[in-house]
Enzyme design. Structure first.
Site, PDB file in Angstrom:
ATOM      1  CE1 TYR A 118     -14.540  12.002  -0.283  1.00 41.86           C
ATOM      2  CE2 TYR A 118     -16.021  13.003   1.323  1.00 41.86           C
ATOM      3  CZ  TYR A 118     -15.581  12.875   0.019  1.00 41.86           C
ATOM      4  OH  TYR A 118     -16.174  13.587  -0.985  1.00 41.86           O
ATOM      5  CG  ASP A 119     -12.284   4.621   3.614  1.00 41.56           C
ATOM      6  OD1 ASP A 119     -13.395   4.579   4.188  1.00 41.56           O
ATOM      7  OD2 ASP A 119     -12.039   4.056   2.533  1.00 41.56           O
ATOM      8  CB  THR A 120      -7.613   8.815   4.268  1.00 44.01           C
ATOM      9  OG1 THR A 120      -7.448   7.401   4.184  1.00 44.01           O
ATOM     10  CG2 THR A 120      -6.346   9.454   4.796  1.00 44.01           C
ATOM     11  NE  ARG A 135     -14.050   4.439   0.805  1.00 41.49           N
ATOM     12  CZ  ARG A 135     -15.330   4.752   1.058  1.00 41.49           C
ATOM     13  NH1 ARG A 135     -16.152   5.014   0.054  1.00 41.49           N
ATOM     14  NH2 ARG A 135     -15.780   4.815   2.297  1.00 41.49           N
TER      15      ARG A 135
END
Lengths: 301, 301
Positions: A18-20, A242
């Site tokens: 995950y980016d956020t 993500r």
């Protein structure tokens, strides 16, 4: 089946997927006026891994700017654009979705945050923090009693948590809501919120009093309304696949994340228990759960 | 099909068919502080024809004794036994149906009438008219804030119309209602009531705030609960087939009469219109309707 986060490997896996990270605030970052353990360290750790963090709160009593100050009081540095509150979401809904003309006014049963956000998008507001709302209504005094002097330019009623709720406010909201052309907007519909180890009546309970009187159901702008997620994803250009929603409530935060196509992480520092998770059908369970948000930092050490 | 009462013959037919006349009060006999036209004459006419009259009100703010005084103010002589109020009905429900032991206490969100009736049947009450409920809650003051000092002997919460509703009252009711063993009783669930040409929030709207917070549905003791009709018929030894319920609301008064096996007469001096009657399925329409109660007297002249 929901996975409990208990190891360094699991945290590393989450960081790679995950980016956020979207966060609910009360019950996740803090409880009332107390910052929860290792929250600052967890947020710093996420930022050091170049993760985007966004704070999504159903608390309508504060504007985004008020929230920046609340974070600051806890020693947490955030900027206004990282915050999505239900007061802001309501102002955006009225302005952009309902497209209520800017010469219309909005009558508020709720606190300062709603006024601030509506003023920022260009509306004049009535009700809200007006101290006259604390006076007892005298229905025999037709000249002065406000129920006889409705403003014909009111185009919407917004209701949120109002710890100054009284019969005067309920009666005024009802008078406006009897006009079918007046829109009815709820900041959020949480029935309770946790504070000081107690459950206290939430925005939804205040709003329900007015909704029942008027025989109307408001549009709710806060979590779990998918419109709030759409607005967040659009303004932050988020890849939902993500992204992960972190929260302490199954019926708002987790539903909000799941319905929005995000992964979900439930923390047990707020209102839910592990028993509540296990009662759910598998597809309604959060992707992950943890005793507290700070476990992400602690497990990584 | 509902029959409009417009002739002397119709009134004489009604007088021949029914021995007992049950009346709703507000919207039928008076509106707020104004007696409606020819009400006194109509009641006198019924008594002179040896009709039994009984007054059934969902107004929980007054006890039966208060009601005797209210009638007296309008020049109407009634005795306490002719009055069935929702505060009284709630006290009877708690005492006789729930059989709550008399050493248990009842916490009240509502007005004086409820306290008086509960005291008469032998319960100690908390909340209600206690002036401390007007104070703002300070959750940081654990020593004095009442949400931390619940009385373990509270066995029921009764809610009714509370024009002094505030967050303190809602929060206290919620704390007690989180205990599943505490019974939850509503005097009545009218969403609004008519006064001064306006609709104002009713008991149901105040109660809904608390019910939503607690995630519980109260038992409602007022009209249209058939338990109230059973109690009236039992104590007055009424023949239902020779009785008629007179009221101004389809969803409480008329439903109450119909479900109880009585004939019904809707008067249009309160909240309903003839259009509302005609929208209903035939079996849900009142037996009769009239512009006002006083028509019974006027048409007979």
């Amino acid at each position: 089946m929901s996975v409990k986060v208990t190891s360094k490997d699991q945290v590393e896996s989450i960081l790679s997927k995950y980016d956020t990270f979207l966060f609910d605030c009360d019950g996740v970052l803090w409880l009332g006026n107390t910052l929860l353990p290792k929250v600052m360290e967890t947020l710093n750790m996420l930022r050091s891994h170049n993760k985007k963090v966004i704070f999504v709160t159903n608390n309508s009593t504060k504007s985004r700017q008020d929230y920046v100050q609340k974070f600051d009081k806890f020693g947490l540095k955030v900027n206004k654009e990282e915050i999505f509150g239900s007061a802001y979401a309501s102002a955006i809904y009225i302005s952009e979705i309902l497209q209520l003309p800017k010469d219309k006014k909005v009558w508020i049963m709720g606190q300062k945050g709603i006024e601030t956000e509506l003023h920022e998008v260009g509306y004049e507001t009535l009700g809200g923090s007006d101290p006259k709302l604390n006076e007892t209504l005298d229905l025999d005094d037709k000249e002065n009693c406000p129920v006889y002097h409705l403003d014909p330019n009111v185009g919407a009623v917004v209701c949120g948590l109002e710890t100054n709720i009284n019969y005067h406010r309920m009666a005024m909201a009802l008078q406006y809501l009897q006009k079918p052309e007046v829109e009815f907007v709820a900041t959020n519909i949480d029935s309770t919120f946790p504070t000081h180890g107690l459950k206290m009546p939430g925005a939804g309970s205040c709003i329900e009093a007015v909704a029942f009187a008027a025989g109307r159901t408001p549009v709710s702008c806060g979590k779990p309304n998918p419109g709030m997620m759409d607005a967040i994803c659009k303004s932050h250009k988020i890849d939902r696949s993500r992204s992960i929603m972190v929260g302490d409530r199954l019926n708002t935060d987790m539903k909000f994340g799941r319905d929005g196509g995000l992964a979900t992480l439930l923390v047990l520092t707020g209102i839910e228990t592990v028993e509540n998770v296990k009662k759910l059908e598998e597809q309604e369970q959060p992707t992950y759960y943890a005793d507290k948000l700070g476990d992400l930092f602690e497990l990584l050490q």
